[in-house]
Scaffold this active site. Structure first.
Site, PDB file in Angstrom:
ATOM      1  N   HIS B 142       0.625  -1.531  -0.343  1.00 31.33           N
ATOM      2  CA  HIS B 142       0.377   0.240  -0.122  1.00 31.33           C
ATOM      3  C   HIS B 142       1.091   1.225  -0.088  1.00 31.33           C
ATOM      4  O   HIS B 142       0.747   2.652  -0.962  1.00 31.33           O
ATOM      5  CB  HIS B 142      -0.820  -0.211   1.070  1.00 31.33           C
ATOM      6  CG  HIS B 142      -1.381   1.122   1.945  1.00 31.33           C
ATOM      7  ND1 HIS B 142      -3.200   1.428   0.843  1.00 31.33           N
ATOM      8  CD2 HIS B 142      -1.380   2.586   1.658  1.00 31.33           C
ATOM      9  CE1 HIS B 142      -3.748   2.823   1.150  1.00 31.33           C
ATOM     10  NE2 HIS B 142      -2.856   3.240   2.091  1.00 31.33           N
ATOM     11  N   GLU B 143       2.208   1.481   0.830  1.00 28.69           N
ATOM     12  CA  GLU B 143       2.853   1.957   1.306  1.00 28.69           C
ATOM     13  C   GLU B 143       4.009   2.699  -0.076  1.00 28.69           C
ATOM     14  O   GLU B 143       3.788   3.789  -0.917  1.00 28.69           O
ATOM     15  CB  GLU B 143       4.099   2.318   2.036  1.00 28.69           C
ATOM     16  CG  GLU B 143       3.063   2.328   3.512  1.00 28.69           C
ATOM     17  CD  GLU B 143       1.712   2.819   3.805  1.00 28.69           C
ATOM     18  OE1 GLU B 143       1.873   4.825   3.033  1.00 28.69           O
ATOM     19  OE2 GLU B 143       1.372   3.606   4.668  1.00 28.69           O
ATOM     20  N   HIS B 146       1.503   3.821  -3.014  1.00 23.76           N
ATOM     21  CA  HIS B 146       1.655   6.362  -2.459  1.00 23.76           C
ATOM     22  C   HIS B 146       2.417   6.473  -3.348  1.00 23.76           C
ATOM     23  O   HIS B 146       2.481   7.228  -4.538  1.00 23.76           O
ATOM     24  CB  HIS B 146       1.698   6.069  -1.248  1.00 23.76           C
ATOM     25  CG  HIS B 146       0.057   6.329  -0.760  1.00 23.76           C
ATOM     26  ND1 HIS B 146      -1.103   6.578  -1.498  1.00 23.76           N
ATOM     27  CD2 HIS B 146       0.272   5.408   0.461  1.00 23.76           C
ATOM     28  CE1 HIS B 146      -1.954   6.415  -0.542  1.00 23.76           C
ATOM     29  NE2 HIS B 146      -1.798   6.235   0.486  1.00 23.76           N
ATOM     30  N   GLU B 227      -6.682   7.009  -0.996  1.00 19.89           N
ATOM     31  CA  GLU B 227      -6.611   5.686  -0.765  1.00 19.89           C
ATOM     32  C   GLU B 227      -6.741   4.659  -1.345  1.00 19.89           C
ATOM     33  O   GLU B 227      -6.164   3.551  -1.204  1.00 19.89           O
ATOM     34  CB  GLU B 227      -7.046   5.530   0.570  1.00 19.89           C
ATOM     35  CG  GLU B 227      -6.718   6.639   1.640  1.00 19.89           C
ATOM     36  CD  GLU B 227      -5.348   6.497   2.145  1.00 19.89           C
ATOM     37  OE1 GLU B 227      -4.534   4.969   2.348  1.00 19.89           O
ATOM     38  OE2 GLU B 227      -4.031   7.501   2.134  1.00 19.89           O
TER      39      GLU B 227
END
Lengths: 188, 399
Positions: B142-143, B146, B227
């Site tokens: 997920h990071e 980003h 997100e």
């Protein structure tokens, strides 16, 4: 006079389109190359880890000579094939994977080994290297797919034909080997 | 394919432009309410440019410094380092991001860095202890998403816009009350234009009150969308949505708030650092979608592709999907069924806690000596003696 300008204009536009298509193909081909280099790095890393693993395990395992030898042998074969094409390499690496998984399966029987710090560190490295191999393969195959699509689709296929961009080869591990991929399964 | 998600941020760009328009309007009205609309514009834009430059060049070090994050080397925490490297490979990121640990029992993680070649990921020690390997992989995916989707820069720039608008509105309204009086005195002496100026003043006032609210709502909308997209990319990279889903569940179960977070940095984190238990964050005023919803979407995915995420999103939330149409392809991407690390060689809770606390001691320059009796001695950095005695069994150790 006007006709001449129109012709010149069309030619310039065509050249620009050609230029973009060509650059796009080169970018994709380079990405495939880079992705392949990634797999290569990880496979080498695995080849380097195996002697350490065998060395650490040897002292504990009294009755598993055959399993150990199979791993060493598979590694040597894989090492020799390290400059072969994707298809050939996938095959020998798949065999190394299954040999490794057989070795790691018998570790279950040696509780002392499972408490060895050195072995635990190796195990983390091996687990991670297996993951990295499969993630780099994933990225490589995606890149190849994108590149091949581009070389086959109109209009970039014309450019690909003109400058002989060849289709890339997928790195497929046969399903049997995949299933047997080193289950680093020695639960604590 | 998946790279297109980066170039398909039209909605985010439109919203950002909307915020920029708000900034220009507020500058204009503020200027108008005093004397010169041009001066107002110039001040607003100047303030924005300065803050943007600071955020662009110093944003990551400010954020990491504020959260007292400590950078780790590969051998400090091999598992964390390996997991990040795995995700770096899966996402095709060119450079390995720096990895930081924040010594905080709260559960959270964030990514920062203005471009993919200067990225950092940070995780709290609390979260590092709580997650097993699959879950850690999900969080890091997920990071890294980003970073790969360039959300970090977008959100930093948006938060600067928001900050500028809030600052202008705050100080503008103060000066307006002071300056408004002198202005009306001046206009009454010259006569005539008093009515028109009053109208301008009222419009400016209303606008100054509303602008920060609108800006905030826009900001939240962008943040929530990013997100969802990062969840989708994360699932695609790991080919295993369940990892992130179960990590999010663990995050949801904890209510400990991160000490070092604040409103401005909130969107950087994987979950809202200010969430409260039992409170379902209302949709418009939150930087993050409700965790339960993110989990349900991830669990409803039939495969690991963007298509599957979009389908699951529509199924859970109803209405339109979240993935830009150009990123949707018909390819099928199966979910990984064999997870090597799941069953295997998995460090349990106690070992993870011990690993993590070892790292935290080491990062504070403590030396750890393991005695033969099994005791661990922590030697503080200001310990000067050449030898130390084990308090458990009495053996002496060289420091």
């Amino acid at each position: 006079m006007i006709a001449l300008y129109v012709i010149i204009g069309v030619v310039v536009v065509l050249l620009i389109v050609l230029w973009f298509l060509y650059n796009g193909l080169v970018r994709l081909r380079n990405q495939v190359k880079n992705a392949w280099a990634q797999i290569d790095v990880q496979l080498k890393r695995r080849h380097d880890l195996i002697p350490n693993l065998v060395e650490t395990v040897k002292g504990y395992m009294k009755f598993e000579r055959e399993t150990l030898e199979a791993v060493t042998k598979a590694r040597n074969i894989a090492l020799q094939a390290s400059s072969a094409g994707a298809g050939e390499r996938a095959k020998v690496e798949g065999e190394l994977s299954s040999a490794l998984s057989r070795l790691l399966a018998v570790v279950e029987r040696y509780p002392d080994l499972k408490a060895n710090q050195n072995f635990l560190a190796l195990q983390e490295e091996l687990t991670s290297t297996e993951n990295k191999i499969s993630f780099s393969r994933q990225f490589y195959n995606d890149s190849v797919l994108r590149y091949n699509n581009q070389t086959q689709m109109v209009p970039s296929n014309i450019v690909a034909g003109m400058f002989s961009f060849k289709a890339g080869e997928f790195f497929e591990v046969t399903l049997a080997a995949e299933k047997e991929a080193p289950k680093v399964s020695f639960t604590q | 394919m998946w790279e297109q998600i980066r170039s398909n941020q039209i909605r985010s760009v439109v919203l950002t432009i909307g915020m920029g328009a708000l900034l220009i309007l507020i500058g204009y009205f503020l200027g108008l309410a005093f004397d010169s609309a041009v001066a107002g514009l110039v001040i607003a834009i100047l303030l924005w440019v300065i803050l943007s430059l600071v955020a662009y060049f110093q944003g990551d070090s400010i954020l990491l410094g504020m959260s007292r994050a400590k950078k780790i080397r590969p051998d400090d925490h091999p598992r964390l380092f390996n997991v990040v490297e795995e995700m770096k490979i899966a996402s095709g990121l060119e450079k390995m991001p720096d990895i930081y640990i924040i010594d905080d029992p709260a559960l959270n993680a964030f990514a920062t860095g203005r471009d993919p070649n200067r990225a950092s990921v940070a995780i709290t020690s609390g979260l590092l202890q709580k997650l097993n390997r699959d879950e850690l992989q999900g969080v890091m995916a997920h990071e890294i998403s980003h970073v790969k989707n360039r959300d970090v820069l977008l959100m930093a720039m948006c938060s600067v816009l928001l900050g500028t608008i809030v600052l202008l509105a705050y100080y503008g309204s103060r000066f307006l009350f002071l300056g408004g009086r002198t202005g009306s005195r001046r206009s009454s002496s010259s006569g005539g234009g008093g009515g028109a100026q009053l109208i301008i003043l009222v419009v400016a006032l209303v606008f100054i009150i509303l602008a920060p609210i609108f800006a905030q709502l826009i900001y939240f909308a962008i943040s929530r969308k990013r997100e969802y997209l990062a969840d989708a990319s994360g699932a695609l990279y790991t080919r295993y949505p369940e990892g992130l889903a179960s990590a999010l569940e663990k995050l949801a179960a904890s209510t400990e708030q991160l000490k070092s977070a604040n409103q401005a940095t909130a969107p950087m984190y994987i979950v809202n650092p200010f969430r409260k238990k039992g409170l379902k964050a209302s949709d418009l005023t939150s930087t993050h979608p409700p965790i339960s919803e993110r989990v349900r979407i991830l669990r409803a995915m039939a495969g690991a592709s963007f298509n599957n995420y979009d389908q699951a999103y529509r199924q859970v939330r109803g209405g339109k999907g979240v993935i830009p149409a150009a990123s949707l392809t018909a390819e099928t991407v199966p979910i990984a069924t064999i997870k090597l690390e799941g069953e295997a060689g998995e460090a349990n809770d106690i070992e993870r806690t011990r690993d993590t606390s070892d790292v935290m001691w080491r990062l504070s320059n403590y030396k750890t000596i393991t005695c033969d009796c099994g005791a661990r001695l922590r030697v503080p950095p200001n310990f000067k003696e050449p030898q130390i005695k084990c308090p458990h069994c009495g053996r002496t150790h060289q420091v």
